[in-house]
Scaffold this active site. Structure first.
Site, PDB file in Angstrom:
ATOM      1  N   SER A 106      -4.614   5.103  -0.618  1.00 25.02           N
ATOM      2  CA  SER A 106      -3.097   5.444  -1.140  1.00 25.02           C
ATOM      3  C   SER A 106      -3.247   6.821  -2.044  1.00 25.02           C
ATOM      4  O   SER A 106      -4.281   7.246  -2.261  1.00 25.02           O
ATOM      5  CB  SER A 106      -2.753   4.263  -1.933  1.00 25.02           C
ATOM      6  OG  SER A 106      -1.702   4.881  -2.637  1.00 25.02           O
ATOM      7  N   GLY A 137       0.280  -3.136   8.107  1.00 23.65           N
ATOM      8  CA  GLY A 137      -0.702  -3.701   9.061  1.00 23.65           C
ATOM      9  C   GLY A 137      -0.020  -4.137  10.116  1.00 23.65           C
ATOM     10  O   GLY A 137      -0.781  -3.958  11.320  1.00 23.65           O
ATOM     11  N   TYR A 144      -4.246  -0.554  -9.762  1.00 17.17           N
ATOM     12  CA  TYR A 144      -4.172  -0.265  -8.317  1.00 17.17           C
ATOM     13  C   TYR A 144      -4.948   1.045  -7.848  1.00 17.17           C
ATOM     14  O   TYR A 144      -5.721   1.114  -7.047  1.00 17.17           O
ATOM     15  CB  TYR A 144      -2.621  -0.304  -7.951  1.00 17.17           C
ATOM     16  CG  TYR A 144      -2.371  -0.129  -6.431  1.00 17.17           C
ATOM     17  CD1 TYR A 144      -2.618  -0.635  -5.639  1.00 17.17           C
ATOM     18  CD2 TYR A 144      -1.800   1.314  -5.991  1.00 17.17           C
ATOM     19  CE1 TYR A 144      -2.393  -0.519  -4.167  1.00 17.17           C
ATOM     20  CE2 TYR A 144      -1.378   1.786  -4.866  1.00 17.17           C
ATOM     21  CZ  TYR A 144      -1.795   0.793  -3.851  1.00 17.17           C
ATOM     22  OH  TYR A 144      -1.518   1.034  -2.518  1.00 17.17           O
ATOM     23  N   THR A 152       0.414  -9.407   8.943  1.00 25.01           N
ATOM     24  CA  THR A 152       1.493 -10.037   9.378  1.00 25.01           C
ATOM     25  C   THR A 152       2.914  -9.224   9.064  1.00 25.01           C
ATOM     26  O   THR A 152       4.112  -9.682   9.695  1.00 25.01           O
ATOM     27  CB  THR A 152       1.720 -11.412   8.627  1.00 25.01           C
ATOM     28  OG1 THR A 152       1.861 -11.195   7.199  1.00 25.01           O
ATOM     29  CG2 THR A 152       0.398 -12.465   8.788  1.00 25.01           C
TER      30      THR A 152
HETATM   31  N1  LIG Z   1       3.776   0.351   1.095  1.00 24.00           N
HETATM   32  C1  LIG Z   1       3.489   1.399   0.730  1.00 24.00           C
HETATM   33  O1  LIG Z   1       4.199   2.525   0.384  1.00 24.00           O
HETATM   34  C2  LIG Z   1       2.029   1.644   0.745  1.00 24.00           C
HETATM   35  C3  LIG Z   1       1.611   3.271   0.019  1.00 24.00           C
HETATM   36  C4  LIG Z   1       0.369   3.552   0.069  1.00 24.00           C
HETATM   37  C5  LIG Z   1      -0.570   2.846   0.651  1.00 24.00           C
HETATM   38  N2  LIG Z   1      -0.407   1.535   1.105  1.00 24.00           N
HETATM   39  C6  LIG Z   1      -1.344   0.582   1.237  1.00 24.00           C
HETATM   40  O2  LIG Z   1      -1.377  -0.092   2.732  1.00 24.00           O
HETATM   41  C7  LIG Z   1      -1.621  -1.456   2.850  1.00 24.00           C
HETATM   42  C8  LIG Z   1      -0.580  -2.256   3.278  1.00 24.00           C
HETATM   43  O3  LIG Z   1       0.535  -2.196   2.477  1.00 24.00           O
HETATM   44  P1  LIG Z   1       1.803  -2.751   2.820  1.00 24.00           P
HETATM   45  O4  LIG Z   1       3.049  -2.353   1.999  1.00 24.00           O
HETATM   46  O5  LIG Z   1       2.269  -2.630   4.264  1.00 24.00           O
HETATM   47  O6  LIG Z   1       1.774  -4.269   2.327  1.00 24.00           O
HETATM   48  P2  LIG Z   1       2.737  -5.534   2.420  1.00 24.00           P
HETATM   49  O7  LIG Z   1       3.942  -5.361   3.178  1.00 24.00           O
HETATM   50  O8  LIG Z   1       2.525  -6.229   0.854  1.00 24.00           O
HETATM   51  O9  LIG Z   1       1.801  -6.555   3.372  1.00 24.00           O
HETATM   52  C9  LIG Z   1       0.585  -7.294   2.621  1.00 24.00           C
HETATM   53  C10 LIG Z   1      -0.033  -8.121   4.017  1.00 24.00           C
HETATM   54  O10 LIG Z   1      -1.259  -8.722   3.563  1.00 24.00           O
HETATM   55  C11 LIG Z   1      -1.356  -9.798   3.805  1.00 24.00           C
HETATM   56  N3  LIG Z   1      -2.104 -10.606   2.725  1.00 24.00           N
HETATM   57  C12 LIG Z   1      -1.834 -10.658   1.322  1.00 24.00           C
HETATM   58  N4  LIG Z   1      -2.809 -11.181   0.735  1.00 24.00           N
HETATM   59  C13 LIG Z   1      -3.958 -11.561   1.801  1.00 24.00           C
HETATM   60  C14 LIG Z   1      -5.084 -12.157   1.655  1.00 24.00           C
HETATM   61  N5  LIG Z   1      -5.733 -12.516   0.497  1.00 24.00           N
HETATM   62  N6  LIG Z   1      -5.758 -12.190   2.725  1.00 24.00           N
HETATM   63  C15 LIG Z   1      -5.177 -11.838   3.962  1.00 24.00           C
HETATM   64  N7  LIG Z   1      -3.844 -11.469   4.290  1.00 24.00           N
HETATM   65  C16 LIG Z   1      -3.375 -11.095   2.894  1.00 24.00           C
HETATM   66  C17 LIG Z   1       0.066 -10.443   3.826  1.00 24.00           C
HETATM   67  O11 LIG Z   1       0.425 -11.473   4.737  1.00 24.00           O
HETATM   68  P3  LIG Z   1       0.589 -12.916   4.373  1.00 24.00           P
HETATM   69  O12 LIG Z   1       1.590 -12.863   2.946  1.00 24.00           O
HETATM   70  O13 LIG Z   1       1.111 -13.332   5.343  1.00 24.00           O
HETATM   71  O14 LIG Z   1      -0.686 -13.490   3.835  1.00 24.00           O
HETATM   72  C18 LIG Z   1       0.723  -9.149   4.474  1.00 24.00           C
HETATM   73  O15 LIG Z   1       0.615  -9.016   5.884  1.00 24.00           O
HETATM   74  C19 LIG Z   1      -2.212  -1.729   1.539  1.00 24.00           C
HETATM   75  O16 LIG Z   1      -3.622  -1.530   1.386  1.00 24.00           O
HETATM   76  C20 LIG Z   1      -1.277  -0.651   0.389  1.00 24.00           C
HETATM   77  O17 LIG Z   1      -2.303  -0.463  -0.706  1.00 24.00           O
HETATM   78  C21 LIG Z   1       1.055   0.977   1.024  1.00 24.00           C
END
Ligand SMILES: NC(=O)c1ccc[n+]([C@@H]2O[C@H](COP(=O)([O-])OP(=O)(O)OC[C@H]3O[C@@H](n4cnc5c(N)ncnc54)[C@H](OP(=O)(O)O)[C@@H]3O)[C@@H](O)[C@H]2O)c1
Length: 264
Positions: free
Chosen positions: A141, A20, A154, A16
């Site tokens: 990550s 993702g 994490y 959302t």
């Molecule tokens: N951001 C970074 O810098 C970074 C760096 C390295 C790796 N990553 C990895 O990349 C991935 C995405 O990160 P992001 O920063 O884009 O995440 P984010 O902005 O925190 O988004 C998390 C998403 O997961 C959904 N969500 C949370 N709990 C859920 C559940 N139990 N069931 C279904 N949906 C759920 C949320 O939707 P709702 O709130 O609508 O449920 C939201 O769409 C993660 O695996 C993260 O570890 C991120």
């Protein structure tokens, strides 16, 4: 290279917002029908409306479910009998003093970041191998290999995903299904700008602020800026394509050179 995913159904967990949502848009732009997932119908519908605006002609299917539970995973499987491209993107993160993390918190990180992906793989991999084509991906990550002291829980979950990915790739050997993980580095997602401005001069432009942040707080990054979600999505779209047919069992980096390693 022209990537054509027409006729493929993709599921992107936690799509959302953030990485993702960018992956969902990228897959749809290449022609896939994409299931958008989050915990509530409201948030999922809102995301689908935004994605449909960004990707004219894109086909999006809303699938609201908490995929960190068995019941949520089953609901997804009922809504989507066949998935060709499974992107296990869902992941939670947050800093915590390593001596203070409770048993429940350790379990939550395992359940949400690892077990949810294992369950969905178990549900969808057999159909892919039967059909002789499929793509399973895990969004890991830099923290999987450079364990941050303030995020051991994490880091543990992301290292575990690399093991899960390599293992399932062996399980799918010779079937036409590839299984890989993507090592994402520090990315420009929601909330990150506030976080950066807490650490650098508030009068700087965003361009200057992120460079100051990287120089002072992430000096090991070779990119020296945050990664845009679309840049992670590009790798995922490639791995989902026919063209990536010989890449399996790997951990591919889109980390801006953050991990100080020559391989992979
Ligand atoms: N951001 C970074 O810098 C970074 C760096 C390295 C790796 N990553 C990895 O990349 C991935 C995405 O990160 P992001 O920063 O884009 O995440 P984010 O902005 O925190 O988004 C998390 C998403 O997961 C959904 N969500 C949370 N709990 C859920 C559940 N139990 N069931 C279904 N949906 C759920 C949320 O939707 P709702 O709130 O609508 O449920 C939201 O769409 C993660 O695996 C993260 O570890 C991120």
């Amino acid at each position: 290279m022209h990537i054509d995913l027409k006729g493929r159904t993709a599921l992107v967990t936690g799509s959302t917002q953030g990485i993702g949502a960018a992956i969902a848009a990228g897959l749809a732009r290449s022609g896939a029908r994409v299931a958008v997932n989050g915990r509530t119908p409201e948030r999922v519908e809102e995301a689908v409306v935004g994605l449909a605006r960004d990707v004219p002609g894109g086909e999006f299917v809303p699938v609201a479910a908490d995929v960190s539970t068995e019941e949520g995973a089953d609901r997804v499987a009922r809504a989507l009998p066949e998935v060709d491209v499974l992107v296990n993107n869902l992941g939670v993160f947050g800093a915590k003093d390593p001596l203070e993390i409770s048993d429940d918190e350790w379990r939550r990180y395992f359940e949400v970041n690892v077990l949810a992906a294992v369950r969905l793989t178990r549900l969808f991999l057999p159909g892919m191998t039967e059909r002789g084509w499929g793509r399973v991906q895990y969004i890991a990550s830099d923290s999987a290999v450079v364990i941050p002291a303030e995020m051991i829980h994490y880091g543990m979950s992301k290292t575990a995903l690399l093991a899960v990915s390599r293992g399932f790739a062996k399980q799918a050997a010779g079937t036409g299904v590839t299984v890989n993980s993507v090592i994402a580095g520090p990315t420009h997602t929601g909330g990150v700008e506030d976080f950066v401005y807490e650490l650098v001069d508030r009068d700087l432009s965003w361009e200057e602020a992120q460079r100051a942040f990287m120089r002072e707080h992430r000096p090991q990054s070779l990119l020296q800026r945050l990664i845009e979600p679309e840049e992670i999505a590009n790798m995922v779209v490639y791995l989902a394509s026919d063209q990536a047919s010989a890449t399996t069992g790997g951990a591919l980096r889109v980390d801006g050179g953050y991990v100080d390693s020559i391989l992979p």
